[in-house]
Design a protein around this motif. Sequence first.
Motif, PDB file in Angstrom:
ATOM      1  N   SER A 192      16.296   3.450   3.387  1.00 42.09           N
ATOM      2  CA  SER A 192      15.204   3.133   2.461  1.00 42.09           C
ATOM      3  C   SER A 192      14.355   1.985   2.990  1.00 42.09           C
ATOM      4  N   LEU A 193      15.010   0.934   3.497  1.00 41.91           N
ATOM      5  CA  LEU A 193      14.268  -0.196   4.050  1.00 41.91           C
ATOM      6  C   LEU A 193      13.414   0.230   5.235  1.00 41.91           C
ATOM      7  N   TRP A 194      14.011   1.027   6.133  1.00 43.62           N
ATOM      8  CA  TRP A 194      13.291   1.468   7.331  1.00 43.62           C
ATOM      9  C   TRP A 194      12.081   2.313   6.951  1.00 43.62           C
ATOM     10  N   PHE A 195      12.289   3.284   6.062  1.00 44.54           N
ATOM     11  CA  PHE A 195      11.206   4.176   5.658  1.00 44.54           C
ATOM     12  C   PHE A 195      10.101   3.406   4.935  1.00 44.54           C
ATOM     13  N   THR A 196      10.493   2.551   3.995  1.00 45.41           N
ATOM     14  CA  THR A 196       9.494   1.823   3.201  1.00 45.41           C
ATOM     15  C   THR A 196       8.720   0.835   4.064  1.00 45.41           C
ATOM     16  N   ASN A 197       9.400   0.165   4.998  1.00 45.56           N
ATOM     17  CA  ASN A 197       8.706  -0.778   5.884  1.00 45.56           C
ATOM     18  C   ASN A 197       7.687  -0.056   6.756  1.00 45.56           C
ATOM     19  N   ASN A 198       8.069   1.113   7.246  1.00 46.86           N
ATOM     20  CA  ASN A 198       7.112   1.898   8.041  1.00 46.86           C
ATOM     21  C   ASN A 198       5.925   2.335   7.185  1.00 46.86           C
ATOM     22  N   LEU A 199       6.227   2.734   5.948  1.00 47.18           N
ATOM     23  CA  LEU A 199       5.163   3.157   5.042  1.00 47.18           C
ATOM     24  C   LEU A 199       4.223   2.001   4.718  1.00 47.18           C
ATOM     25  N   LEU A 231      -0.754  -1.126  -5.057  1.00 47.37           N
ATOM     26  CA  LEU A 231       0.232  -0.166  -4.560  1.00 47.37           C
ATOM     27  C   LEU A 231       0.994  -0.733  -3.363  1.00 47.37           C
ATOM     28  N   LEU A 232       0.257  -1.364  -2.428  1.00 49.66           N
ATOM     29  CA  LEU A 232       0.905  -1.936  -1.250  1.00 49.66           C
ATOM     30  C   LEU A 232       1.822  -3.090  -1.632  1.00 49.66           C
ATOM     31  N   SER A 233       1.388  -3.917  -2.566  1.00 48.29           N
ATOM     32  CA  SER A 233       2.223  -5.036  -3.023  1.00 48.29           C
ATOM     33  C   SER A 233       3.512  -4.542  -3.666  1.00 48.29           C
ATOM     34  N   GLN A 234       3.384  -3.486  -4.460  1.00 45.14           N
ATOM     35  CA  GLN A 234       4.571  -2.924  -5.100  1.00 45.14           C
ATOM     36  C   GLN A 234       5.523  -2.313  -4.075  1.00 45.14           C
ATOM     37  N   LEU A 235       4.964  -1.661  -3.055  1.00 49.08           N
ATOM     38  CA  LEU A 235       5.803  -1.060  -2.016  1.00 49.08           C
ATOM     39  C   LEU A 235       6.580  -2.112  -1.232  1.00 49.08           C
ATOM     40  N   LYS A 236       5.966  -3.295  -1.058  1.00 47.12           N
ATOM     41  CA  LYS A 236       6.663  -4.363  -0.339  1.00 47.12           C
ATOM     42  C   LYS A 236       7.871  -4.876  -1.121  1.00 47.12           C
ATOM     43  N   VAL A 237       7.760  -4.867  -2.449  1.00 47.96           N
ATOM     44  CA  VAL A 237       8.851  -5.353  -3.300  1.00 47.96           C
ATOM     45  C   VAL A 237       9.901  -4.271  -3.533  1.00 47.96           C
ATOM     46  N   TYR A 238       9.486  -3.025  -3.465  1.00 48.80           N
ATOM     47  CA  TYR A 238      10.364  -1.901  -3.823  1.00 48.80           C
ATOM     48  C   TYR A 238      11.704  -1.889  -3.073  1.00 48.80           C
ATOM     49  N   PRO A 239      11.730  -2.126  -1.741  1.00 52.39           N
ATOM     50  CA  PRO A 239      13.022  -2.088  -1.045  1.00 52.39           C
ATOM     51  C   PRO A 239      14.032  -3.080  -1.612  1.00 52.39           C
ATOM     52  N   TYR A 240      13.552  -4.272  -1.994  1.00 49.23           N
ATOM     53  CA  TYR A 240      14.463  -5.278  -2.536  1.00 49.23           C
ATOM     54  C   TYR A 240      14.988  -4.850  -3.910  1.00 49.23           C
ATOM     55  N   PHE A 241      14.102  -4.218  -4.683  1.00 46.74           N
ATOM     56  CA  PHE A 241      14.553  -3.672  -5.961  1.00 46.74           C
ATOM     57  C   PHE A 241      15.610  -2.592  -5.733  1.00 46.74           C
ATOM     58  N   GLN A 242      15.369  -1.739  -4.739  1.00 50.20           N
ATOM     59  CA  GLN A 242      16.319  -0.668  -4.447  1.00 50.20           C
ATOM     60  C   GLN A 242      17.652  -1.240  -3.956  1.00 50.20           C
ATOM     61  N   LEU A 243      17.586  -2.276  -3.142  1.00 51.54           N
ATOM     62  CA  LEU A 243      18.821  -2.916  -2.684  1.00 51.54           C
ATOM     63  C   LEU A 243      19.590  -3.517  -3.853  1.00 51.54           C
ATOM     64  N   GLY A 244      18.863  -4.072  -4.818  1.00 51.00           N
ATOM     65  CA  GLY A 244      19.508  -4.605  -6.016  1.00 51.00           C
ATOM     66  C   GLY A 244      20.228  -3.521  -6.784  1.00 51.00           C
ATOM     67  N   VAL A 245      19.585  -2.341  -6.893  1.00 50.07           N
ATOM     68  CA  VAL A 245      20.218  -1.211  -7.589  1.00 50.07           C
ATOM     69  C   VAL A 245      21.473  -0.764  -6.845  1.00 50.07           C
ATOM     70  N   ILE A 246      21.374  -0.697  -5.512  1.00 52.36           N
ATOM     71  CA  ILE A 246      22.535  -0.305  -4.703  1.00 52.36           C
ATOM     72  C   ILE A 246      23.652  -1.332  -4.850  1.00 52.36           C
ATOM     73  N   GLY A 247      23.270  -2.622  -4.833  1.00 49.14           N
ATOM     74  CA  GLY A 247      24.273  -3.675  -5.010  1.00 49.14           C
ATOM     75  C   GLY A 247      24.965  -3.572  -6.361  1.00 49.14           C
ATOM     76  N   LEU A 248      24.150  -3.296  -7.401  1.00 51.68           N
ATOM     77  CA  LEU A 248      24.718  -3.121  -8.742  1.00 51.68           C
ATOM     78  C   LEU A 248      25.669  -1.932  -8.772  1.00 51.68           C
ATOM     79  N   PHE A 249      25.277  -0.866  -8.086  1.00 56.27           N
ATOM     80  CA  PHE A 249      26.134   0.322  -8.001  1.00 56.27           C
ATOM     81  C   PHE A 249      27.460  -0.013  -7.325  1.00 56.27           C
TER      82      PHE A 249
END
Length: 390
Positions: A27-34, A139-157
């Motif tokens: 997710s980090l790799w894909f989102t950073n490239n995007l 949209l770009l600002s949200q995409l930059k934050v999204y990976p960290y949000f996703q990592l938080g969800v994974i961490g919670l999981f």
Amino acid sequence: MKLNNYEIKGFIKVALLFFAFLIGFSSLWFTNNLVKKLASQEREKIATWANATRQIAASEGDNDINFIYEIIQGNTTIPVILTNEKGEVIGSRNLDSTLSVKSKKIEKKIEDMRAQNEPIEVLLDDGKKNIIYYENSLLLSQLKVYPYFQLGVIGLFLVMSYFAFSYSRTSEQNKVWAGMSKETAHQLGTPISSLMGWVDYLKESKNNVPQKVLDEIDHDMQRLSLITERFSKIGSEPTLVSYNLYDVLEESVSYINNRTSIKVDISLKNEELFKKVSVNVNKPLFAWVVENLCKNAVDAMDGEGQIYFEIDQILPNSVVFDVVDNGKGIAANKFKTIFKPGYTTKKRGWGLGLSLVKRIIENYHNGKIYVKSSDLGKGTRFRIELNTQV
């Protein structure tokens, strides 16, 4: 090869952890490239916008002016500020309506834009230049934050999975403890009843068995009955009764002293303090705790040394006391490990003694037990905290 339940659970934990990291990394790799691609496209758009602005400034006719205006008006997402070379604001797009061209907020906005993206200069035909400042779209600002949000969800999981497996393991251990204890009590019960009958027979017979022998057999039978009672209480909710702490400890200490080497001294320091405190305990189970701690200490001292009980604090609702020995000591990295089932340093040990002690104190008495301090070659201090009635 067939895996047991613990191996299967261990494999599942590793697999979950691996897939969680794989998902997070992907997710980090894909989102950073995007984000990089989108940022590049936005800069290209602003460059096109800058070129259109230059052409409008240089235009002498209306041939392509409408098309150029369409390019400028087409930017509906990227906040832009256009200034002349003196820093005076000429125009803007997609800014907050509360921002005034002449306010200090607009100057702060320009500084923020300059820090986020390199400004684009627009060279005019008369030799002058305009400067375009812009910031990332929403949209770009949200995409930059999204990976960290996703990592938080994974961490919670992962955290939730860990607690779920831990709870499952604890529940399974509790069932095993309860099952083994009750089965042990059941298996002991039948032969003990039979032996008690034989003791009564010997007492009534005329075989001239010395009374001292009968008394010792009777005492050992009572001891076996007590052990059976202890096992029967594991896994069920024990009844807690208020006892004087001194009386409970003294009874156990006396029993152990009579059955250990004369080279081992087990005692209570400041007995008067112990006599002032009443504790809410299940007497058979608490006595088991004292005996296990003392027996472990005797083993650690190789049958020679000193063990003593000492009160540290008497609080309004609890008492804190220590069990101290001058044995071999415990390494600091083993302070918690020694309470886990199966851990032992003895050649023929089962590693259940201290695990049982912790279970009795913390699960059945709502207290605490832990290694307060220990020095290798000098001894160990166990600390126990119990609810009290002073």
